[in-house]
Design a protein around this motif. Structure first.
Motif, PDB file in Angstrom:
ATOM      1  N   MET A  16       0.842  -1.200   0.000  1.00  0.00           N
ATOM      2  CA  MET A  16       0.000   0.000   0.000  1.00  0.00           C
ATOM      3  C   MET A  16       0.879   1.254   0.000  1.00  0.00           C
ATOM      4  O   MET A  16       0.624   2.215  -0.746  1.00  0.00           O
ATOM      5  CB  MET A  16      -0.932   0.002   1.214  1.00  0.00           C
ATOM      6  N   LEU A  17       1.929   1.234   0.810  1.00  0.00           N
ATOM      7  CA  LEU A  17       2.835   2.399   0.854  1.00  0.00           C
ATOM      8  C   LEU A  17       3.487   2.624  -0.504  1.00  0.00           C
ATOM      9  O   LEU A  17       3.650   3.774  -0.939  1.00  0.00           O
ATOM     10  CB  LEU A  17       3.897   2.192   1.948  1.00  0.00           C
ATOM     11  N   ALA A  18       3.814   1.525  -1.194  1.00  0.00           N
ATOM     12  CA  ALA A  18       4.416   1.660  -2.531  1.00  0.00           C
ATOM     13  C   ALA A  18       3.406   2.285  -3.490  1.00  0.00           C
ATOM     14  O   ALA A  18       3.758   3.158  -4.299  1.00  0.00           O
ATOM     15  CB  ALA A  18       4.874   0.294  -3.037  1.00  0.00           C
ATOM     16  N   ALA A  19       2.145   1.866  -3.391  1.00  0.00           N
ATOM     17  CA  ALA A  19       1.104   2.439  -4.258  1.00  0.00           C
ATOM     18  C   ALA A  19       0.924   3.929  -3.954  1.00  0.00           C
ATOM     19  O   ALA A  19       0.719   4.749  -4.865  1.00  0.00           O
ATOM     20  CB  ALA A  19      -0.214   1.690  -4.054  1.00  0.00           C
ATOM     21  N   MET A  20       1.023   4.294  -2.692  1.00  0.00           N
ATOM     22  CA  MET A  20       0.893   5.707  -2.316  1.00  0.00           C
ATOM     23  C   MET A  20       2.057   6.524  -2.897  1.00  0.00           C
ATOM     24  O   MET A  20       1.852   7.625  -3.425  1.00  0.00           O
ATOM     25  CB  MET A  20       0.859   5.845  -0.791  1.00  0.00           C
ATOM     26  N   ALA A  21       3.256   5.946  -2.796  1.00  0.00           N
ATOM     27  CA  ALA A  21       4.443   6.667  -3.289  1.00  0.00           C
ATOM     28  C   ALA A  21       4.375   6.869  -4.792  1.00  0.00           C
ATOM     29  O   ALA A  21       4.888   7.862  -5.318  1.00  0.00           O
ATOM     30  CB  ALA A  21       5.708   5.891  -2.905  1.00  0.00           C
ATOM     31  N   ALA A  22       3.726   5.932  -5.489  1.00  0.00           N
ATOM     32  CA  ALA A  22       3.676   6.001  -6.951  1.00  0.00           C
ATOM     33  C   ALA A  22       2.464   6.785  -7.465  1.00  0.00           C
ATOM     34  O   ALA A  22       2.284   6.924  -8.680  1.00  0.00           O
ATOM     35  CB  ALA A  22       3.637   4.575  -7.510  1.00  0.00           C
ATOM     36  N   ALA A  23       1.638   7.303  -6.555  1.00  0.00           N
ATOM     37  CA  ALA A  23       0.366   7.909  -6.982  1.00  0.00           C
ATOM     38  C   ALA A  23       0.587   9.145  -7.854  1.00  0.00           C
ATOM     39  O   ALA A  23       1.444   9.980  -7.573  1.00  0.00           O
ATOM     40  CB  ALA A  23      -0.457   8.292  -5.757  1.00  0.00           C
ATOM     41  N   GLU A  24      -0.235   9.251  -8.884  1.00  0.00           N
ATOM     42  CA  GLU A  24      -0.275  10.463  -9.690  1.00  0.00           C
ATOM     43  C   GLU A  24      -1.174  11.452  -8.943  1.00  0.00           C
ATOM     44  O   GLU A  24      -2.294  11.083  -8.543  1.00  0.00           O
ATOM     45  CB  GLU A  24      -0.923  10.108 -11.031  1.00  0.00           C
ATOM     46  N   GLU A  32      -8.369  18.210  -9.972  1.00  0.00           N
ATOM     47  CA  GLU A  32      -7.292  17.808 -10.876  1.00  0.00           C
ATOM     48  C   GLU A  32      -6.413  16.718 -10.290  1.00  0.00           C
ATOM     49  O   GLU A  32      -5.299  16.513 -10.754  1.00  0.00           O
ATOM     50  CB  GLU A  32      -6.436  19.033 -11.237  1.00  0.00           C
ATOM     51  N   ASP A  33      -6.898  16.067  -9.216  1.00  0.00           N
ATOM     52  CA  ASP A  33      -6.119  14.939  -8.715  1.00  0.00           C
ATOM     53  C   ASP A  33      -6.695  13.671  -9.355  1.00  0.00           C
ATOM     54  O   ASP A  33      -7.792  13.235  -8.999  1.00  0.00           O
ATOM     55  CB  ASP A  33      -6.190  14.847  -7.183  1.00  0.00           C
ATOM     56  N   GLU A  38     -10.425   9.095  -9.652  1.00  0.00           N
ATOM     57  CA  GLU A  38     -10.653   7.678  -9.966  1.00  0.00           C
ATOM     58  C   GLU A  38     -11.301   6.968  -8.767  1.00  0.00           C
ATOM     59  O   GLU A  38     -12.235   6.172  -8.937  1.00  0.00           O
ATOM     60  CB  GLU A  38      -9.314   7.013 -10.336  1.00  0.00           C
ATOM     61  N   LEU A  39     -10.837   7.266  -7.569  1.00  0.00           N
ATOM     62  CA  LEU A  39     -11.449   6.636  -6.382  1.00  0.00           C
ATOM     63  C   LEU A  39     -12.925   7.025  -6.289  1.00  0.00           C
ATOM     64  O   LEU A  39     -13.793   6.177  -6.032  1.00  0.00           O
ATOM     65  CB  LEU A  39     -10.705   7.054  -5.109  1.00  0.00           C
ATOM     66  N   GLN A  40     -13.217   8.310  -6.481  1.00  0.00           N
ATOM     67  CA  GLN A  40     -14.612   8.762  -6.383  1.00  0.00           C
ATOM     68  C   GLN A  40     -15.472   8.080  -7.451  1.00  0.00           C
ATOM     69  O   GLN A  40     -16.590   7.647  -7.185  1.00  0.00           O
ATOM     70  CB  GLN A  40     -14.673  10.289  -6.500  1.00  0.00           C
ATOM     71  N   ARG A  41     -14.945   7.982  -8.664  1.00  0.00           N
ATOM     72  CA  ARG A  41     -15.698   7.332  -9.744  1.00  0.00           C
ATOM     73  C   ARG A  41     -15.979   5.870  -9.377  1.00  0.00           C
ATOM     74  O   ARG A  41     -17.106   5.383  -9.480  1.00  0.00           O
ATOM     75  CB  ARG A  41     -14.883   7.409 -11.049  1.00  0.00           C
ATOM     76  N   ARG A  42     -14.939   5.194  -8.908  1.00  0.00           N
ATOM     77  CA  ARG A  42     -15.113   3.770  -8.598  1.00  0.00           C
ATOM     78  C   ARG A  42     -16.067   3.546  -7.441  1.00  0.00           C
ATOM     79  O   ARG A  42     -16.856   2.603  -7.423  1.00  0.00           O
ATOM     80  CB  ARG A  42     -13.755   3.133  -8.263  1.00  0.00           C
ATOM     81  N   MET A  43     -15.989   4.395  -6.438  1.00  0.00           N
ATOM     82  CA  MET A  43     -16.855   4.194  -5.270  1.00  0.00           C
ATOM     83  C   MET A  43     -18.317   4.461  -5.616  1.00  0.00           C
ATOM     84  O   MET A  43     -19.211   3.742  -5.161  1.00  0.00           O
ATOM     85  CB  MET A  43     -16.408   5.081  -4.104  1.00  0.00           C
ATOM     86  N   ALA A  44     -18.559   5.494  -6.419  1.00  0.00           N
ATOM     87  CA  ALA A  44     -19.938   5.769  -6.828  1.00  0.00           C
ATOM     88  C   ALA A  44     -20.480   4.565  -7.599  1.00  0.00           C
ATOM     89  O   ALA A  44     -21.591   4.073  -7.320  1.00  0.00           O
ATOM     90  CB  ALA A  44     -19.989   7.033  -7.673  1.00  0.00           C
ATOM     91  N   GLY A 230      -4.236  12.522  -3.648  1.00  0.00           N
ATOM     92  CA  GLY A 230      -4.099  11.262  -4.381  1.00  0.00           C
ATOM     93  C   GLY A 230      -3.223  10.255  -3.668  1.00  0.00           C
ATOM     94  O   GLY A 230      -3.400   9.039  -3.839  1.00  0.00           O
ATOM     95  N   VAL A 231      -2.282  10.733  -2.841  1.00  0.00           N
ATOM     96  CA  VAL A 231      -1.454   9.768  -2.091  1.00  0.00           C
ATOM     97  C   VAL A 231      -2.347   8.928  -1.170  1.00  0.00           C
ATOM     98  O   VAL A 231      -2.056   7.760  -0.920  1.00  0.00           O
ATOM     99  CB  VAL A 231      -0.328  10.448  -1.282  1.00  0.00           C
ATOM    100  N   LEU A 232      -3.422   9.538  -0.688  1.00  0.00           N
ATOM    101  CA  LEU A 232      -4.344   8.809   0.203  1.00  0.00           C
ATOM    102  C   LEU A 232      -5.360   8.003  -0.596  1.00  0.00           C
ATOM    103  O   LEU A 232      -5.701   6.879  -0.249  1.00  0.00           O
ATOM    104  CB  LEU A 232      -5.059   9.798   1.126  1.00  0.00           C
ATOM    105  N   ALA A 233      -5.837   8.593  -1.690  1.00  0.00           N
ATOM    106  CA  ALA A 233      -6.777   7.863  -2.542  1.00  0.00           C
ATOM    107  C   ALA A 233      -6.109   6.617  -3.119  1.00  0.00           C
ATOM    108  O   ALA A 233      -6.762   5.579  -3.315  1.00  0.00           O
ATOM    109  CB  ALA A 233      -7.285   8.765  -3.660  1.00  0.00           C
ATOM    110  N   ALA A 234      -4.801   6.697  -3.362  1.00  0.00           N
ATOM    111  CA  ALA A 234      -4.079   5.526  -3.886  1.00  0.00           C
ATOM    112  C   ALA A 234      -4.101   4.389  -2.873  1.00  0.00           C
ATOM    113  O   ALA A 234      -4.205   3.210  -3.245  1.00  0.00           O
ATOM    114  CB  ALA A 234      -2.641   5.909  -4.218  1.00  0.00           C
TER     115      ALA A 234
END
Ligand SMILES: Cc1ncc(COP(=O)(O)O)c(C=O)c1O
Length: 320
Positions: A16-24, A32-33, A38-44, A230-234
């Protein structure tokens, strides 16, 4: 020490930490994040709603949902030991001017009759149902009962907010989709910082009109937008893809402690000095509701931990 106080003790995994570090990332307030978007779209989509809003905590998500769908003076009805009634410090009254009415319920559930008979719960009112229900010991709402309660709320012309902080525990526990409950609600809170191991983060979903209008307005009033969130959404996206199914292991470990556990909570009666005696035997537990304690399993609690906890509780029972 086996720490079973709460599933909020989970820590992000190395992956998870690696995914956070790589987040756009980008500026979330400018929308503009890309990772937040993407997280909001997926959760809806996952919950069967039009739009979602990413916020730091489930408390904030609940408070936004309540404010966004009511006007001051309206009634909020919830079972008496829901999080929103007990642990949000009168937030619905303070932030949204709601008249808070708590009613008793078995396993945290309000019945259609209670909803039908509730005075002053008409157009403008809101009902909060919680799944899983924390204070009854992580109990899952049967979908049919939930549907009946929601129908009763809508028949009154009121709104229904689902506090699904642990909705993934309910879906994994019942073998159903989160949307089986969520799509019937007008708004839903989901929390990522409990069994899903994220450091923080929650979403609230609802109609696009609600989220874009009073949802965002409330987010600003309650502290403002975030920036490179986005680091948190990742972390949340990583959890959605990799850590949902493993909640079944937490439930299995809770059942190693007590076969009655429906999800990741074990509920047991308190007694004078019990928490301290358990600590001395090597086990930390948390408060569930007055007179009751909880042992909560989560990522990092092993089969051996669960078996040791069961043995400690049994030793206490024998000694009592
Ligand atoms: C059912 C429920 N709703 C909401 C919350 C609030 O979550 P947070 O601590 O992220 O604000 C909790 C926290 O334990 C909870 O159990």
């Amino acid at each position: 020490m086996i720490d079973l106080r709460s599933d909020t003790l989970t820590k992000p995994t190395p992956e998870m930490l690696a995914a956070m570090a790589a987040a756009e990332v980008g500026d979330e307030q400018y929308r503009e994040d890309p990772t937040v978007n993407e997280l909001q779209r997926r959760m809806a989509e996952l919950l069967g709603h039009e739009a979602a809003l990413f916020v730091p905590t489930a408390t904030m998500a609940n408070q936004i949902a309540l404010r966004a769908q009511t006007t001051p003076g309206a009634k909020l009805l919830a079972e008496e030991r829901t999080h929103v009634m007990v642990y949000e410090l009168g937030g619905p009254a303070i932030h949204s001017g709601l008249v808070m009415q708590a009613r008793p319920g078995d396993a945290g559930r309000l019945t259609p009759e209670q909803i039908e008979q509730e005075p002053e719960l008409g157009r403008g009112g809101i009902v909060v149902l919680e799944n899983t229900h924390r204070s009854s010991g992580g109990r899952i709402w049967p979908v049919e009962d939930f549907r009946a309660a929601v129908d009763a709320v809508h028949d009154r012309g009121a709104k229904l907010h689902l506090d699904g902080a642990r909705l993934f525990n309910a879906s994994v526990g019942a073998g159903l989709e989160p949307s089986d409950w969520a799509r019937h609600a007008d708004s839903v809170t989901i929390c990522f910082s409990k069994g899903l191991c994220c450091p923080l983060g929650a979403v609230v979903v609802g109609t696009a009109e609600m989220i874009e209008g009073k949802g965002w307005e409330s987010k600003f009033l309650f502290g403002g937008a975030m920036r490179q969130a986005g680091v948190l959404a990742a972390a949340a996206l990583y959890a959605l893809d990799n850590l949902v199914d493993r909640l079944a292991e937490d439930h299995e470990r809770a059942r190693r402690i007590d076969s009655d556990a429906e999800t990741n909570f074990v509920a047991f009666e308190d007694a004078p000095g019990l928490q301290e005696r358990l600590r001395q035997r090597g086990m930390l537990v948390g408060n569930l509701r007055p007179g009751w304690l909880r042992a909560v399993t989560y990522n990092g609690i092993t089969d051996d931990d669960a078996d040791a906890a069961a043995a400690i509780l049994e030793a206490e029972r024998v000694a009592a």
